[in-house]
Enzyme design. Structure first.
Site, PDB file in Angstrom:
ATOM      1  N   GLU A 112       0.853  -1.202   0.000  1.00 48.13           N
ATOM      2  CA  GLU A 112       0.000   0.000   0.000  1.00 48.13           C
ATOM      3  C   GLU A 112       0.881   1.240   0.000  1.00 48.13           C
ATOM      4  OE1 GLU A 112      -2.299  -0.277   3.601  1.00 48.13           O
ATOM      5  OE2 GLU A 112      -3.124  -2.222   3.037  1.00 48.13           O
ATOM      6  N   LYS A 114       2.228   4.653   1.561  1.00 47.78           N
ATOM      7  CA  LYS A 114       2.384   5.140   2.937  1.00 47.78           C
ATOM      8  C   LYS A 114       2.031   6.620   2.947  1.00 47.78           C
ATOM      9  CE  LYS A 114       5.538   4.974   6.875  1.00 47.78           C
ATOM     10  NZ  LYS A 114       5.301   6.323   7.326  1.00 47.78           N
ATOM     11  N   ASP A 116       1.411  10.347   4.002  1.00 43.11           N
ATOM     12  CA  ASP A 116       2.204  11.184   4.888  1.00 43.11           C
ATOM     13  C   ASP A 116       1.293  12.174   5.610  1.00 43.11           C
ATOM     14  OD1 ASP A 116       4.386  12.109   6.114  1.00 43.11           O
ATOM     15  OD2 ASP A 116       5.221  13.185   4.402  1.00 43.11           O
ATOM     16  N   TYR A 224      -6.585  -0.154   7.973  1.00 44.25           N
ATOM     17  CA  TYR A 224      -6.299  -1.196   8.963  1.00 44.25           C
ATOM     18  C   TYR A 224      -7.535  -1.398   9.830  1.00 44.25           C
ATOM     19  CZ  TYR A 224      -3.520  -3.387  12.792  1.00 44.25           C
ATOM     20  OH  TYR A 224      -3.011  -4.227  13.748  1.00 44.25           O
ATOM     21  N   LYS A 310      10.815   3.443   3.144  1.00 40.41           N
ATOM     22  CA  LYS A 310      10.779   4.909   3.038  1.00 40.41           C
ATOM     23  C   LYS A 310      11.525   5.361   1.797  1.00 40.41           C
ATOM     24  CE  LYS A 310      10.269   7.257   6.774  1.00 40.41           C
ATOM     25  NZ  LYS A 310       9.452   8.014   7.586  1.00 40.41           N
ATOM     26  N   CYS A 404      22.559  45.154  12.058  1.00 41.25           N
ATOM     27  CA  CYS A 404      21.695  45.179  10.885  1.00 41.25           C
ATOM     28  C   CYS A 404      22.518  45.445   9.619  1.00 41.25           C
ATOM     29  CB  CYS A 404      20.632  46.261  11.066  1.00 41.25           C
ATOM     30  SG  CYS A 404      19.584  46.437   9.611  1.00 41.25           S
ATOM     31  N   CYS A 407      21.261  49.126   8.291  1.00 40.77           N
ATOM     32  CA  CYS A 407      21.427  50.416   8.982  1.00 40.77           C
ATOM     33  C   CYS A 407      22.470  50.351  10.084  1.00 40.77           C
ATOM     34  CB  CYS A 407      20.090  50.896   9.539  1.00 40.77           C
ATOM     35  SG  CYS A 407      19.527  49.915  10.945  1.00 40.77           S
ATOM     36  N   CYS A 422      15.969  43.940  13.870  1.00 42.56           N
ATOM     37  CA  CYS A 422      16.615  45.245  13.912  1.00 42.56           C
ATOM     38  C   CYS A 422      15.603  46.179  14.588  1.00 42.56           C
ATOM     39  CB  CYS A 422      16.939  45.731  12.498  1.00 42.56           C
ATOM     40  SG  CYS A 422      17.341  47.488  12.475  1.00 42.56           S
ATOM     41  N   CYS A 428      15.425  52.468   9.653  1.00 41.40           N
ATOM     42  CA  CYS A 428      16.073  51.423   8.843  1.00 41.40           C
ATOM     43  C   CYS A 428      15.356  51.345   7.477  1.00 41.40           C
ATOM     44  CB  CYS A 428      15.985  50.102   9.597  1.00 41.40           C
ATOM     45  SG  CYS A 428      16.733  48.733   8.722  1.00 41.40           S
TER      46      CYS A 428
HETATM   47  S1  IVH Z   1      -0.533   0.162   8.716  1.00 40.23           S
HETATM   48  C1  IVH Z   1       0.681  -1.480  13.247  1.00 40.23           C
HETATM   49  N1  IVH Z   1      -0.705   1.313   6.409  1.00 40.23           N
HETATM   50  O1  IVH Z   1       2.731   5.077   8.932  1.00 40.23           O
HETATM   51  C2  IVH Z   1       0.758  -0.318  12.315  1.00 40.23           C
HETATM   52  N2  IVH Z   1       0.243   2.589   8.196  1.00 40.23           N
HETATM   53  O2  IVH Z   1       5.306   4.591  10.533  1.00 40.23           O
HETATM   54  C3  IVH Z   1      -0.188  -0.470  11.181  1.00 40.23           C
HETATM   55  N3  IVH Z   1       0.836   4.893   7.556  1.00 40.23           N
HETATM   56  O3  IVH Z   1       1.529   4.332  12.149  1.00 40.23           O
HETATM   57  C4  IVH Z   1      -0.110   0.672  10.292  1.00 40.23           C
HETATM   58  N4  IVH Z   1       0.180   4.778   5.453  1.00 40.23           N
HETATM   59  O4  IVH Z   1       0.404   6.307  10.744  1.00 40.23           O
HETATM   60  C5  IVH Z   1      -0.314   1.461   7.680  1.00 40.23           C
HETATM   61  N5  IVH Z   1      -0.983   2.206   4.269  1.00 40.23           N
HETATM   62  C6  IVH Z   1      -0.604   2.349   5.539  1.00 40.23           C
HETATM   63  C7  IVH Z   1      -0.054   3.552   6.019  1.00 40.23           C
HETATM   64  C8  IVH Z   1       0.365   3.633   7.368  1.00 40.23           C
HETATM   65  C9  IVH Z   1       0.695   5.556   6.390  1.00 40.23           C
HETATM   66  C10 IVH Z   1       1.408   5.486   8.775  1.00 40.23           C
HETATM   67  C11 IVH Z   1       0.682   5.115  10.043  1.00 40.23           C
HETATM   68  C12 IVH Z   1       1.670   4.302  10.778  1.00 40.23           C
HETATM   69  C13 IVH Z   1       2.968   4.886  10.307  1.00 40.23           C
HETATM   70  C14 IVH Z   1       4.109   3.937  10.523  1.00 40.23           C
END
Ligand code: IVH
Length: 677
Positions: A112, A114, A116, A224, A310, A404, A407, A422, A428
């Protein structure tokens, strides 16, 4: 009768929930925004008249409230852990080996994105949202339910065959488009922009008022599911079930049966992530079978059945040539690094932000250092570290200036602030010029023929030394005045001709009609951005009242904190500022208003963007009608915009954006209809 009303309320709630889902989860609205708003209004009116049918999960709750939230702590039923990180294929292979060793060679993974943002746990009981809780310390988090209810893609009521009790976790984030709108607005209001979308999502979720959260354009993917009676023992099947109940579930995930497939998914998204409308910082790889997940279990901090990969932050290495110190209109000193040009994420980077003295010390920068620059969600790139190994032993350390650069006045660092200033605000040059530029800018006095060049010229010729002097400029002062370029053999770069002189004088004259709130903002009082100026002008409807207000009176106002209050007091206690205000009064500027505070009205909970020119009203008049009727004015079109009121010459980008986001575009006449019917 009461039964009929209850049924009507129920039917409106069901329909509105469905329309929200169509719009925010499926991206397939099937009614117009106008119709939606009418239905919502009908519901709100009925709910107000019949509080006995209140439901905290009614779709009307999505607009949020003005009541301040204090977040109670809630203990997580299942601890909220994070994931172990990996950064390369070898580490992914190690994870795969650990899994196969404990289970078998034949493993099905789900990959999946991740997201942010900031993690959230949602609990549902009998199909209604009960609690929304942040990660907190993993054991317990903040109850942010009221704020989360404003996120339209999160269902308040589920459809279908959901279990009685379960929790679903996911990530709340701000889409890129919304993030830039928030930051544009912050900059326009004189506030510091958010550093990145992740911080602003987390910050937004903790705002005190849910009505403010509703304006932030937050969104949420759920990834989840936890509970005693889940529909399936396969993770991806549970997610698909959750989709059918109304949740926004990841669109981009893949079931992978080998390490090669996992790596292909990672490599694909490493490039493709830049085309997504939101930020991701990696990929999450999960064992798909919940029974195998249980077998693998958890370490103290994270599951053994999942890992995150990452992405490398986009980074480039280049030479630090020098550091410039810019002096802003408030006297704030901003250090900026000049770099040897380098390519980074598709753009050429020549400058990087250094923020303040502490950052320079932390980075231990030396002249000619090779430095690493990174582009996160930030507006300009930042230096993350210097390569100490390649540094020449005699390289000169960069230390923050003490005086500064403009001035020569010794700098101060006020208690509790990270920035240096300043203090010579009266003499100034960049501070004086900056204050004048701010005063004539679009959101203040809006004298558009008064650009930076003209401020420079008039300041150089000693015709203006403060904003009051603008109103003493005459045709004879200006006509024929010219500026030459030192670099270009003293050739004239600008001369006031008959036409430009008239334009400027007309612009100045017109500015005398600009409303008091804009003038107040234009004064450039520290911490008084456009929004604060509006609030102040509504609570003290003349500059004299504001000037004689007490600290207590100021802090009593909603949204005015002690920092703003002290700054306002200190501004008005300065005799030079009082003299300046006298000059502005003599010139005939608007220093009072008859506006009253009206919070409830025809347009309560609606937001408008007014653009273009109109036949019967000026843009400002339309905006003030909106406010007087309880509506909100926004400067840019976003998903939160209820209507774009489009006059002649409305910007094509605004129209296109409204069209794309399905924001209702109305004419001046339609606006009047809306108001009167
Ligand atoms: S599953 C037991 N799936 O990344 C943890 N987390 O550094 C299960 N996150 O705590 C998390 N996308 O806040 C999961 N597709 C995804 C995610 C995801 C972002 C975040 C989440 C997690 C952190 C881990």
């Amino acid at each position: 009768m009461s039964n009929e009303i209850q049924q009507k309320i129920q039917s409106l709630r069901t329909q509105l929930n469905q329309h929200n889902h169509n719009y925010y989860v499926l991206n397939q609205p099937n009614i117009s925004d106008f119709e939606f708003d009418q239905m919502m209004k009908e519901l709100i009116d009925l709910e107000q008249a019949h509080p006995e049918f209140d439901d905290t999960n009614s779709p009307s709750q999505r607009v949020g409230s003005d009541i301040s939230n204090d977040f109670a702590q809630i203990t997580h039923k299942y601890p909220m852990l994070s994931l172990g990180n990996t950064y390369n294929e070898d580490e992914i292979a190690d994870f795969h080996q650990r899994v196969t060793k404990a289970i078998s060679d034949d493993i099905e993974y789900v990959c999946e994105l991740k997201y942010d943002g900031t993690a959230i746990g949602l609990t549902y009981e009998n199909g209604t949202l009960k609690h929304a809780v942040t990660r907190g310390d993993g054991e317990k988090g903040d109850d942010v339910t009221a704020n989360v209810k404003t996120i339209k893609s999160i269902p308040l009521k589920l459809q279908g065959d959901f279990p009685d009790n379960f929790e679903i976790r996911g990530e709340i984030f701000i889409p890129n488009k919304e993030f830039s709108i928030i930051n544009e607005l912050r900059i326009e209001n004189g506030e510091a922009p958010f550093a990145n979308a992740r911080n602003s999502a987390a910050g937004s979720l903790k705002l005190k008022k849910s009505a403010d959260v509703a304006q932030r354009g937050l969104d949420c993917y759920l990834y989840y599911m936890l509970g005693e009676t889940l529909p399936s023992s396969i993770h991806s099947e549970n997610l698909e079930k959750a989709r059918s109940w109304g949740f926004k579930i990841p669109e981009h995930y893949k079931i992978c049966n080998s390490l090669n497939e996992v790596n292909a998914f990672i490599n694909y998204w490493d490039k493709e992530r830049f085309n997504l409308p939101f930020e991701i910082d990696g990929i999450v790889i999960k064992v798909n079978d919940l029974n195998l997940q249980n077998e693998l279990g958890f370490t103290a901090k994270s599951p053994r059945w999942a890992i995150s990969y990452k992405f490398q932050a986009e980074e480039a290495c280049t030479k630090l040539v020098s550091v410039d110190y810019q002096v802003g209109r408030t006297g704030k000193i901003t250090p900026v690094a000049n770099l040897e040009p380098v390519q980074l994420a598709g753009t050429t980077v020549k400058r990087a932000s250094l923020h303040n003295a502490d950052i320079i010390t932390q980075l231990n920068l030396h002249k000619d250092d090779m430095v690493y620059v990174e582009k996160g969600g930030e507006i300009i790139p930042k230096i993350t570290r210097a390569d100490e190994n390649s540094r020449h032993s005699s390289a000169e350390k960069i230390s923050f200036i003490t005086h500064c650069p403009e001035c020569g006045t010794e700098l101060i660092r006020p208690e509790g602030e990270v920035a240096h200033f300043c203090p010579n605000d009266k003499q100034c040059p960049p501070q004086i010029k900056g204050k004048i530029e701010h005063f004539v800018s679009r959101k203040a006095l809006n004298i558009d023929s008064f650009g930076e060049q003209i401020v420079d010229l008039l300041f150089e010729k000693k015709l203006i030394k403060d904003i009051g002097d603008i109103y003493s400029l005459t045709y004879d002062n200006l006509n024929g005045l010219s500026r030459s370029s030192a670099e270009d053999n003293n050739s004239k770069i600008f001369t006031f001709q008959e036409k430009s002189t008239q334009n400027l004088l007309q612009g100045i004259e017109k500015s005398k009609q600009i409303p008091y709130a804009n003038v107040l903002f234009g004064l450039g009082i520290k911490h008084v951005g456009a929004t604060v100026a509006k609030t102040l002008s509504k609570n003290f409807n003349s500059i004299d009242k504001l000037s004689s207000s007490t600290l207590d009176e100021l802090v009593c106002i909603d949204d005015i904190g002690p920092k703003v209050a002290k700054s306002v007091q200190s501004y008005f206690s300065d005799p030079d500022n009082q003299q300046l205000i006298s000059k502005l009064k003599v010139a005939g500027l608007q220093l009072e208003t008859e506006e009253e505070i009206i919070q409830e009205g025809k347009f309560t909970n609606l937001s408008f963007v007014v653009s273009g020119t109109f036949t019967n009203f000026s843009r400002d008049e339309l905006k003030s009608i909106i406010e007087k009727n309880g509506g909100k004015n926004l400067s840019g079109v976003s998903q939160k915009t209820s209507y774009l009121v489009a006059g002649e010459k409305t910007g094509p980008s605004k129209l296109a954006k409204a069209d794309k986001l399905k924001v209702k575009i109305i004419s001046e006449n339609e606006f009047i209809d809306l108001l009167e019917n």
